[in-house]
Design a protein around this motif. Structure first.
Motif, PDB file in Angstrom:
ATOM      1  N   MET A 201     -76.136  24.420  28.772  1.00  0.00           N
ATOM      2  CA  MET A 201     -74.835  24.486  28.116  1.00  0.00           C
ATOM      3  C   MET A 201     -74.044  25.683  28.631  1.00  0.00           C
ATOM      4  O   MET A 201     -74.601  26.747  28.904  1.00  0.00           O
ATOM      5  CB  MET A 201     -75.008  24.617  26.599  1.00  0.00           C
ATOM      6  CG  MET A 201     -75.600  23.375  25.949  1.00  0.00           C
ATOM      7  SD  MET A 201     -75.782  23.586  24.174  1.00  0.00           S
ATOM      8  CE  MET A 201     -74.074  23.789  23.696  1.00  0.00           C
ATOM      9  N   GLY A 202     -72.703  25.499  28.808  1.00  0.00           N
ATOM     10  CA  GLY A 202     -71.854  26.582  29.248  1.00  0.00           C
ATOM     11  C   GLY A 202     -71.543  27.523  28.098  1.00  0.00           C
ATOM     12  O   GLY A 202     -71.886  27.280  26.940  1.00  0.00           O
ATOM     13  N   ARG A 203     -70.879  28.588  28.444  1.00  0.00           N
ATOM     14  CA  ARG A 203     -70.507  29.564  27.435  1.00  0.00           C
ATOM     15  C   ARG A 203     -69.450  28.989  26.498  1.00  0.00           C
ATOM     16  O   ARG A 203     -68.607  28.197  26.892  1.00  0.00           O
ATOM     17  CB  ARG A 203     -69.972  30.831  28.097  1.00  0.00           C
ATOM     18  CG  ARG A 203     -71.042  31.623  28.845  1.00  0.00           C
ATOM     19  CD  ARG A 203     -70.496  32.986  29.241  1.00  0.00           C
ATOM     20  NE  ARG A 203     -71.469  33.758  29.980  1.00  0.00           N
ATOM     21  CZ  ARG A 203     -72.437  34.483  29.435  1.00  0.00           C
ATOM     22  NH1 ARG A 203     -72.540  34.526  28.116  1.00  0.00           N
ATOM     23  NH2 ARG A 203     -73.284  35.158  30.179  1.00  0.00           N
ATOM     24  N   ARG A 204     -69.511  29.429  25.254  1.00  0.00           N
ATOM     25  CA  ARG A 204     -68.508  29.010  24.276  1.00  0.00           C
ATOM     26  C   ARG A 204     -67.172  29.651  24.623  1.00  0.00           C
ATOM     27  O   ARG A 204     -67.092  30.831  24.938  1.00  0.00           O
ATOM     28  CB  ARG A 204     -68.956  29.434  22.879  1.00  0.00           C
ATOM     29  CG  ARG A 204     -68.066  28.935  21.757  1.00  0.00           C
ATOM     30  CD  ARG A 204     -68.749  29.156  20.437  1.00  0.00           C
ATOM     31  NE  ARG A 204     -68.975  30.566  20.185  1.00  0.00           N
ATOM     32  CZ  ARG A 204     -68.189  31.320  19.421  1.00  0.00           C
ATOM     33  NH1 ARG A 204     -67.133  30.774  18.839  1.00  0.00           N
ATOM     34  NH2 ARG A 204     -68.460  32.583  19.208  1.00  0.00           N
ATOM     35  N   ARG A 205     -66.117  28.853  24.589  1.00  0.00           N
ATOM     36  CA  ARG A 205     -64.795  29.356  24.928  1.00  0.00           C
ATOM     37  C   ARG A 205     -63.821  29.081  23.796  1.00  0.00           C
ATOM     38  O   ARG A 205     -64.005  28.160  23.005  1.00  0.00           O
ATOM     39  CB  ARG A 205     -64.271  28.726  26.223  1.00  0.00           C
ATOM     40  CG  ARG A 205     -65.053  29.158  27.462  1.00  0.00           C
ATOM     41  CD  ARG A 205     -64.334  28.740  28.724  1.00  0.00           C
ATOM     42  NE  ARG A 205     -64.990  29.253  29.919  1.00  0.00           N
ATOM     43  CZ  ARG A 205     -64.493  29.148  31.146  1.00  0.00           C
ATOM     44  NH1 ARG A 205     -63.343  28.532  31.340  1.00  0.00           N
ATOM     45  NH2 ARG A 205     -65.144  29.641  32.179  1.00  0.00           N
ATOM     46  N   ALA A 206     -62.768  29.881  23.755  1.00  0.00           N
ATOM     47  CA  ALA A 206     -61.722  29.672  22.768  1.00  0.00           C
ATOM     48  C   ALA A 206     -60.896  28.445  23.157  1.00  0.00           C
ATOM     49  O   ALA A 206     -60.904  28.028  24.320  1.00  0.00           O
ATOM     50  CB  ALA A 206     -60.836  30.917  22.692  1.00  0.00           C
ATOM     51  N   PRO A 207     -60.175  27.868  22.211  1.00  0.00           N
ATOM     52  CA  PRO A 207     -59.351  26.701  22.541  1.00  0.00           C
ATOM     53  C   PRO A 207     -58.331  27.024  23.624  1.00  0.00           C
ATOM     54  O   PRO A 207     -57.695  28.079  23.602  1.00  0.00           O
ATOM     55  CB  PRO A 207     -58.660  26.376  21.208  1.00  0.00           C
ATOM     56  CG  PRO A 207     -59.526  26.985  20.164  1.00  0.00           C
ATOM     57  CD  PRO A 207     -60.141  28.194  20.780  1.00  0.00           C
ATOM     58  N   GLU A 208     -58.198  26.097  24.571  1.00  0.00           N
ATOM     59  CA  GLU A 208     -57.220  26.268  25.641  1.00  0.00           C
ATOM     60  C   GLU A 208     -55.881  25.737  25.161  1.00  0.00           C
ATOM     61  O   GLU A 208     -55.716  24.554  24.910  1.00  0.00           O
ATOM     62  CB  GLU A 208     -57.679  25.526  26.898  1.00  0.00           C
ATOM     63  CG  GLU A 208     -56.743  25.712  28.089  1.00  0.00           C
ATOM     64  CD  GLU A 208     -57.253  25.002  29.324  1.00  0.00           C
ATOM     65  OE1 GLU A 208     -56.482  24.231  29.921  1.00  0.00           O
ATOM     66  OE2 GLU A 208     -58.443  25.210  29.671  1.00  0.00           O
ATOM     67  N   LEU A 209     -54.914  26.627  25.044  1.00  0.00           N
ATOM     68  CA  LEU A 209     -53.609  26.252  24.523  1.00  0.00           C
ATOM     69  C   LEU A 209     -52.707  25.675  25.608  1.00  0.00           C
ATOM     70  O   LEU A 209     -51.903  24.779  25.363  1.00  0.00           O
ATOM     71  CB  LEU A 209     -52.952  27.482  23.884  1.00  0.00           C
ATOM     72  CG  LEU A 209     -51.800  27.243  22.921  1.00  0.00           C
ATOM     73  CD1 LEU A 209     -52.286  26.485  21.693  1.00  0.00           C
ATOM     74  CD2 LEU A 209     -51.194  28.584  22.498  1.00  0.00           C
ATOM     75  N   TYR A 210     -52.855  26.200  26.831  1.00  0.00           N
ATOM     76  CA  TYR A 210     -51.975  25.777  27.921  1.00  0.00           C
ATOM     77  C   TYR A 210     -52.601  26.197  29.250  1.00  0.00           C
ATOM     78  O   TYR A 210     -53.308  27.197  29.324  1.00  0.00           O
ATOM     79  CB  TYR A 210     -50.598  26.437  27.758  1.00  0.00           C
ATOM     80  CG  TYR A 210     -49.608  26.097  28.850  1.00  0.00           C
ATOM     81  CD1 TYR A 210     -49.033  24.834  28.930  1.00  0.00           C
ATOM     82  CD2 TYR A 210     -49.242  27.045  29.792  1.00  0.00           C
ATOM     83  CE1 TYR A 210     -48.124  24.527  29.932  1.00  0.00           C
ATOM     84  CE2 TYR A 210     -48.334  26.752  30.787  1.00  0.00           C
ATOM     85  CZ  TYR A 210     -47.778  25.496  30.861  1.00  0.00           C
ATOM     86  OH  TYR A 210     -46.885  25.180  31.843  1.00  0.00           O
ATOM     87  N   ARG A 211     -52.332  25.397  30.285  1.00  0.00           N
ATOM     88  CA  ARG A 211     -52.781  25.769  31.627  1.00  0.00           C
ATOM     89  C   ARG A 211     -51.588  25.678  32.578  1.00  0.00           C
ATOM     90  O   ARG A 211     -50.950  24.635  32.694  1.00  0.00           O
ATOM     91  CB  ARG A 211     -53.914  24.865  32.115  1.00  0.00           C
ATOM     92  CG  ARG A 211     -54.487  25.322  33.454  1.00  0.00           C
ATOM     93  CD  ARG A 211     -55.568  24.401  33.966  1.00  0.00           C
ATOM     94  NE  ARG A 211     -56.709  24.335  33.064  1.00  0.00           N
ATOM     95  CZ  ARG A 211     -57.843  23.717  33.377  1.00  0.00           C
ATOM     96  NH1 ARG A 211     -57.970  23.102  34.546  1.00  0.00           N
ATOM     97  NH2 ARG A 211     -58.830  23.689  32.505  1.00  0.00           N
ATOM     98  N   ALA A 212     -51.303  26.774  33.255  1.00  0.00           N
ATOM     99  CA  ALA A 212     -50.169  26.854  34.174  1.00  0.00           C
ATOM    100  C   ALA A 212     -50.606  26.477  35.582  1.00  0.00           C
ATOM    101  O   ALA A 212     -51.805  26.492  35.903  1.00  0.00           O
ATOM    102  CB  ALA A 212     -49.580  28.260  34.154  1.00  0.00           C
TER     103      ALA A 212
END
Length: 417
Positions: free
Chosen positions: A1-12
């Motif tokens: 399993m990968g690391r836990r990440r915060a929600p991605e709000l936007y990707r430029a």
């Protein structure tokens, strides 16, 4: 399993370096780019509309402002004016956002493929023009004045900030000079040498005092161009005879529930990278006499950026390894930590303002922190509301505990009372 990440709000579609939040219109402003190199990576400032959809905070692209060959590395916001650090220059941008009646319409632009959108985000359309309208929101962006702010052999503006009434802005860069400019004319009103080497960060206080930190390991307090004092964070903190530290960031913040109170917060990091890195430190200072109040370790990951919430309650930190943390300003205790959420250096963090549309967008959470990084992602970090117990309930519990104790003693030792 990968690391836990915060929600991605936007990707430029380009690396992100700077971040601001406009509280009145609920706009998240993210900027960056690939610079002048002909790599095909664009440069721009993206304006995102923040909304709550099905109880969750989301962002959709409203307007993309093309900055041509110049990547925006730092931003400051004063009402509807943005100061953008682009290479050795400071570019002022003016934007207007208001609700527009009618269906979707776009003016003065031609269609172009937009950046990738986060799954579940509100669909957004990008137009190469001055004006964009989407779902009733109209946004106009125009370039104002531009001025060169750094004059070293390899010039770069590293930081910009406005004063308390937005009539002046201060810049610092690789030549070690602080320059102060009128807004919006960008007429220079002050220039002085603040550091030997690069200026890493600066902050303007409401009383006109200016704090600068640089690569010469110094942090200085100025009144105009006169040195008031230098900061010495180790007076009440740890001492490392063999490990030089430098100041990485500085920010002023209010004192909660004290309208006239002022604090200064600084981050200290090891000046040299070591195989076994020593800890970094957070320091809170009295904003009037600039004496250190408390210093706490904030881990062994090197801190890359710092921000303070609007009320001065919380501190937001980003690290060079991609981690994001939220601290409480009063005690410098960590309340939230997301390890390597970005996986690469966090370039800027910004809190959701507590005025304007902030409370509406925040919902039931105590605060929200946005982070951007070189990985082109903007992430959302939410701090759940901490449960508090009413004082009357605590008093009632204490009285009940005393009564139960007396009854137990009476039953165990007849004649106790």
């Amino acid at each position: 399993m990968g690391r836990r990440r915060a929600p991605e709000l936007y990707r430029a579609p380009f690396p992100l370096y700077a971040l601001q939040v406009d509280p009145s219109a609920g706009l998240l402003i993210a900027a960056g780019g690939g610079g002048a190199a002909k790599t095909g990576i664009k440069n721009g400032v993206h304006f995102l509309q923040l909304e709550r959809i099905n109880g969750r905070l989301s962002a959709s692209l409203v307007h993309s402002h093309d900055t041509e060959t110049r990547a925006t590395m730092n931003l400051a916001l004063a009402g509807d004016i943005l100061a953008a650090g682009q290479d050795a220059h400071c570019q002022l941008l003016h934007f207007q956002a208001h609700q527009q009646k009618g269906n979707k319409a776009e003016k003065a632009g031609s269609k172009e493929q937009g950046p990738r959108q986060r799954k579940g985000a509100v669909p957004a359309e990008k137009k190469c023009g001055v004006e964009t309208q989407q779902e009733g929101l109209e946004l106009r962006v125009e370039n104002l004045q531009v001025v060169q702010t750094d004059f070293s052999p390899d010039p770069l503006q590293k930081v910009v900030c406005f004063n308390h009434d937005n009539t002046l802005l201060a810049t610092g860069g690789t030549d070690g000079y602080v320059r102060v400019w009128k807004v919006p004319s960008l007429e220079k009103v002050l220039e002085f040498k603040a550091h030997e080497g690069e200026i890493e960060d600066l902050a303007l206080g409401p009383d006109g005092k200016l704090v600068t930190v640089g690569w010469d390991l110094k942090a200085s307090v100025w009144q105009k161009d006169q040195l008031v004092t230098q900061l010495h964070w180790q007076e009440n903190g740890p001492t490392f005879s063999s490990t030089p530290y430098r100041y990485q960031a500085c920010r002023f913040g209010q004192v909660p529930d004290q309208p006239a109170g002022l604090r200064l917060f600084t981050v200290q990091i090891p000046h040299k990278r070591l195989r076994q890195p020593p800890p970094c430190y957070l320091t809170a200072w009295d904003g009037s006499n600039f004496l250190p109040l408390r210093t706490k370790s904030c881990g062994h990951e090197v801190i890359s950026c710092l921000n303070v919430s609007e009320s001065g309650t919380f501190l937001g930190l980003g690290t060079v390894t991609g981690s994001v943390a939220i601290y409480i300003a009063f005690s410098l205790q960590c309340l939230y930590y997301m390890r390597e959420s970005h996986g690469i250096v966090v370039t800027d963090v910004a809190f959701l303002p507590e005025k304007g549309r902030g409370p509406e967008l925040l919902g039931s959470h105590e605060t929200a922190l946005f982070s951007v990084a070189v990985d082109s992602r903007c992430q959302l970090h939410l701090l759940p509301s901490r449960r508090s117990v009413p004082v009357w309930l605590l008093l009632l519990a204490c009285v009940g505990l005393i009564v139960v104790t007396i009854l137990l003693l009476q039953s165990a030792f007849p004649g106790f009372l």
